[in-house]
Scaffold this motif. Structure first.
Motif, PDB file in Angstrom:
ATOM      1  N   TRP A   1       9.201  16.532 -13.308  1.00  0.00           N
ATOM      2  CA  TRP A   1      10.173  15.454 -13.419  1.00  0.00           C
ATOM      3  C   TRP A   1      10.637  15.008 -12.042  1.00  0.00           C
ATOM      4  O   TRP A   1      10.755  13.811 -11.771  1.00  0.00           O
ATOM      5  CB  TRP A   1      11.371  15.915 -14.263  1.00  0.00           C
ATOM      6  N   ASN A   2      10.900  15.962 -11.139  1.00  0.00           N
ATOM      7  CA  ASN A   2      11.330  15.627  -9.772  1.00  0.00           C
ATOM      8  C   ASN A   2      10.257  14.833  -9.030  1.00  0.00           C
ATOM      9  O   ASN A   2      10.562  13.869  -8.318  1.00  0.00           O
ATOM     10  CB  ASN A   2      11.696  16.885  -8.987  1.00  0.00           C
ATOM     11  N   ALA A   3       9.000  15.239  -9.179  1.00  0.00           N
ATOM     12  CA  ALA A   3       7.906  14.516  -8.522  1.00  0.00           C
ATOM     13  C   ALA A   3       7.795  13.100  -9.063  1.00  0.00           C
ATOM     14  O   ALA A   3       7.607  12.138  -8.300  1.00  0.00           O
ATOM     15  CB  ALA A   3       6.588  15.264  -8.712  1.00  0.00           C
TER      16      ALA A   3
ATOM     17  N   PRO B   1       0.811  -1.220   0.000  1.00  0.00           N
ATOM     18  CA  PRO B   1       0.000   0.000   0.000  1.00  0.00           C
ATOM     19  C   PRO B   1       0.846   1.273   0.000  1.00  0.00           C
ATOM     20  O   PRO B   1       0.426   2.303  -0.553  1.00  0.00           O
ATOM     21  CB  PRO B   1      -0.859  -0.105   1.259  1.00  0.00           C
ATOM     22  N   LEU B   2       2.031   1.228   0.606  1.00  0.00           N
ATOM     23  CA  LEU B   2       2.897   2.408   0.577  1.00  0.00           C
ATOM     24  C   LEU B   2       3.346   2.715  -0.843  1.00  0.00           C
ATOM     25  O   LEU B   2       3.362   3.877  -1.265  1.00  0.00           O
ATOM     26  CB  LEU B   2       4.116   2.202   1.466  1.00  0.00           C
ATOM     27  N   ARG B   3       3.721   1.696  -1.592  1.00  0.00           N
ATOM     28  CA  ARG B   3       4.143   1.893  -2.978  1.00  0.00           C
ATOM     29  C   ARG B   3       2.982   2.463  -3.805  1.00  0.00           C
ATOM     30  O   ARG B   3       3.168   3.398  -4.576  1.00  0.00           O
ATOM     31  CB  ARG B   3       4.632   0.571  -3.573  1.00  0.00           C
ATOM     32  N   ALA B   4       1.795   1.920  -3.638  1.00  0.00           N
ATOM     33  CA  ALA B   4       0.635   2.418  -4.384  1.00  0.00           C
ATOM     34  C   ALA B   4       0.359   3.879  -4.044  1.00  0.00           C
ATOM     35  O   ALA B   4       0.120   4.703  -4.936  1.00  0.00           O
ATOM     36  CB  ALA B   4      -0.591   1.556  -4.083  1.00  0.00           C
ATOM     37  N   SER B   5       0.408   4.213  -2.764  1.00  0.00           N
ATOM     38  CA  SER B   5       0.153   5.585  -2.328  1.00  0.00           C
ATOM     39  C   SER B   5       1.206   6.547  -2.874  1.00  0.00           C
ATOM     40  O   SER B   5       0.874   7.619  -3.391  1.00  0.00           O
ATOM     41  CB  SER B   5       0.128   5.647  -0.803  1.00  0.00           C
ATOM     42  N   ASN B   6       2.478   6.165  -2.763  1.00  0.00           N
ATOM     43  CA  ASN B   6       3.551   7.029  -3.262  1.00  0.00           C
ATOM     44  C   ASN B   6       3.443   7.235  -4.771  1.00  0.00           C
ATOM     45  O   ASN B   6       3.668   8.343  -5.274  1.00  0.00           O
ATOM     46  CB  ASN B   6       4.923   6.443  -2.921  1.00  0.00           C
TER      47      ASN B   6
ATOM     48  N   GLY C   1       2.680  10.805  -6.392  1.00  0.00           N
ATOM     49  CA  GLY C   1       3.677  11.310  -7.326  1.00  0.00           C
ATOM     50  C   GLY C   1       3.064  11.684  -8.662  1.00  0.00           C
ATOM     51  O   GLY C   1       3.429  12.700  -9.272  1.00  0.00           O
ATOM     52  N   ALA C   2       2.123  10.869  -9.127  1.00  0.00           N
ATOM     53  CA  ALA C   2       1.443  11.174 -10.385  1.00  0.00           C
ATOM     54  C   ALA C   2       0.640  12.470 -10.272  1.00  0.00           C
ATOM     55  O   ALA C   2       0.636  13.295 -11.189  1.00  0.00           O
ATOM     56  CB  ALA C   2       0.536  10.013 -10.791  1.00  0.00           C
ATOM     57  N   ILE C   3      -0.014  12.654  -9.137  1.00  0.00           N
ATOM     58  CA  ILE C   3      -0.790  13.880  -8.921  1.00  0.00           C
ATOM     59  C   ILE C   3       0.137  15.093  -8.878  1.00  0.00           C
ATOM     60  O   ILE C   3      -0.122  16.109  -9.527  1.00  0.00           O
ATOM     61  CB  ILE C   3      -1.628  13.773  -7.630  1.00  0.00           C
ATOM     62  N   GLU C   4       1.229  14.986  -8.113  1.00  0.00           N
ATOM     63  CA  GLU C   4       2.174  16.100  -8.001  1.00  0.00           C
ATOM     64  C   GLU C   4       2.796  16.426  -9.357  1.00  0.00           C
ATOM     65  O   GLU C   4       2.927  17.602  -9.723  1.00  0.00           O
ATOM     66  CB  GLU C   4       3.273  15.776  -6.995  1.00  0.00           C
ATOM     67  N   ALA C   5       3.185  15.404 -10.100  1.00  0.00           N
ATOM     68  CA  ALA C   5       3.794  15.623 -11.414  1.00  0.00           C
ATOM     69  C   ALA C   5       2.794  16.279 -12.368  1.00  0.00           C
ATOM     70  O   ALA C   5       3.149  17.199 -13.115  1.00  0.00           O
ATOM     71  CB  ALA C   5       4.299  14.305 -11.988  1.00  0.00           C
ATOM     72  N   THR C   6       1.557  15.831 -12.334  1.00  0.00           N
ATOM     73  CA  THR C   6       0.527  16.416 -13.207  1.00  0.00           C
ATOM     74  C   THR C   6       0.278  17.863 -12.844  1.00  0.00           C
ATOM     75  O   THR C   6       0.188  18.731 -13.726  1.00  0.00           O
ATOM     76  CB  THR C   6      -0.777  15.598 -13.109  1.00  0.00           C
TER      77      THR C   6
ATOM     78  N   GLN D   1      10.753  11.049  -7.681  1.00  0.00           N
ATOM     79  CA  GLN D   1      10.540  10.718  -6.258  1.00  0.00           C
ATOM     80  C   GLN D   1       9.546   9.573  -6.107  1.00  0.00           C
ATOM     81  O   GLN D   1       9.695   8.727  -5.222  1.00  0.00           O
ATOM     82  CB  GLN D   1      10.035  11.943  -5.494  1.00  0.00           C
ATOM     83  N   ALA D   2       8.536   9.560  -6.960  1.00  0.00           N
ATOM     84  CA  ALA D   2       7.503   8.521  -6.872  1.00  0.00           C
ATOM     85  C   ALA D   2       8.048   7.144  -7.218  1.00  0.00           C
ATOM     86  O   ALA D   2       7.472   6.136  -6.819  1.00  0.00           O
ATOM     87  CB  ALA D   2       6.329   8.869  -7.777  1.00  0.00           C
ATOM     88  N   THR D   3       9.152   7.084  -7.948  1.00  0.00           N
ATOM     89  CA  THR D   3       9.711   5.786  -8.325  1.00  0.00           C
ATOM     90  C   THR D   3      10.594   5.187  -7.240  1.00  0.00           C
ATOM     91  O   THR D   3      10.946   4.009  -7.313  1.00  0.00           O
ATOM     92  CB  THR D   3      10.538   5.887  -9.629  1.00  0.00           C
ATOM     93  N   LEU D   4      10.940   5.983  -6.233  1.00  0.00           N
ATOM     94  CA  LEU D   4      11.796   5.489  -5.158  1.00  0.00           C
ATOM     95  C   LEU D   4      11.002   4.572  -4.233  1.00  0.00           C
ATOM     96  O   LEU D   4       9.818   4.785  -3.984  1.00  0.00           O
ATOM     97  CB  LEU D   4      12.373   6.657  -4.363  1.00  0.00           C
ATOM     98  N   ALA D   5      11.673   3.561  -3.718  1.00  0.00           N
ATOM     99  CA  ALA D   5      11.019   2.633  -2.796  1.00  0.00           C
ATOM    100  C   ALA D   5      10.661   3.365  -1.506  1.00  0.00           C
ATOM    101  O   ALA D   5      11.443   4.167  -0.999  1.00  0.00           O
ATOM    102  CB  ALA D   5      11.939   1.460  -2.489  1.00  0.00           C
ATOM    103  N   PRO D   6       9.462   3.113  -0.974  1.00  0.00           N
ATOM    104  CA  PRO D   6       9.064   3.771   0.273  1.00  0.00           C
ATOM    105  C   PRO D   6       9.882   3.262   1.455  1.00  0.00           C
ATOM    106  O   PRO D   6      10.393   2.146   1.439  1.00  0.00           O
ATOM    107  CB  PRO D   6       7.591   3.393   0.422  1.00  0.00           C
ATOM    108  N   ASP D   7       9.995   4.098   2.486  1.00  0.00           N
ATOM    109  CA  ASP D   7      10.720   3.729   3.705  1.00  0.00           C
ATOM    110  C   ASP D   7       9.770   2.979   4.631  1.00  0.00           C
ATOM    111  O   ASP D   7       9.095   3.570   5.468  1.00  0.00           O
ATOM    112  CB  ASP D   7      11.277   4.982   4.384  1.00  0.00           C
ATOM    113  N   VAL D   8       9.714   1.676   4.440  1.00  0.00           N
ATOM    114  CA  VAL D   8       8.782   0.836   5.196  1.00  0.00           C
ATOM    115  C   VAL D   8       9.155   0.801   6.670  1.00  0.00           C
ATOM    116  O   VAL D   8       8.282   0.800   7.534  1.00  0.00           O
ATOM    117  CB  VAL D   8       8.734  -0.589   4.594  1.00  0.00           C
ATOM    118  N   THR D   9      10.439   0.807   6.965  1.00  0.00           N
ATOM    119  CA  THR D   9      10.890   0.741   8.359  1.00  0.00           C
ATOM    120  C   THR D   9      10.359   1.933   9.144  1.00  0.00           C
ATOM    121  O   THR D   9       9.815   1.766  10.241  1.00  0.00           O
ATOM    122  CB  THR D   9      12.429   0.690   8.430  1.00  0.00           C
TER     123      THR D   9
END
Length: 134
Positions: A108-110, A82-87, A91-96, A113-121
């Motif tokens: 492009w930055n947004a 769910p973290l990956r889906a949310s990010n 990210g798509a919303i921010e980029a748009t 950032q959206a492609t980076l793995a979320p910090d699950v820890t």
């Protein structure tokens, strides 16, 4: 970056579908947690002599211990989805939004950032703190 051609309505449609799927995923994860908890409680216990049932704490049998270890060993993977889906959706919303505002670099930055793995820890630690406050 000059080749971008974003259709905001299309992005919104996909985001809506992603959020619906994420809601279903979250409901499934809650059900999974409740089911494992119920299985652990129903799995029985091992009691030797006076230990076990009257000791004040809840005794756990081998199956309950194994289930607990399984959950502990897979919690990072379960939280990642769910973290990956949310990010990705955020990210798509921010980029748009940045694209529509004419800031292709910010878009492009947004997107990056959206492609980076979320910090699950960090997410799990924060969730444990919130659960401890209840």
């Amino acid at each position: 970056m000059t080749g971008w051609d974003i259709a905001p309505a299309g992005v919104q449609s996909v985001i809506s579908q992603v959020r619906e799927a994420a809601d279903g995923m979250s409901a499934g994860i809650r059900l999974y947690g409740a089911s494992v908890q119920g299985a652990m409680e129903s799995a029985g216990t091992l009691a030797f002599g006076a230990e076990g049932a009257g000791g004040g704490g809840r005794a756990t049998g081998l199956v309950g211990v194994a289930l607990g270890q399984f959950v502990e060993g897979t919690e990072t993977d379960v939280a990642f989805l769910p973290l990956r889906a949310s990010n990705s959706a955020n990210g798509a919303i921010e980029a748009t939004n940045a694209y529509l505002a004419g800031s292709l670099e910010q878009a492009w930055n947004a997107q990056r950032q959206a492609t980076l793995a979320p910090d699950v820890t960090a997410f799990l630690e924060a969730a444990r703190r919130r659960a401890g406050e209840r």
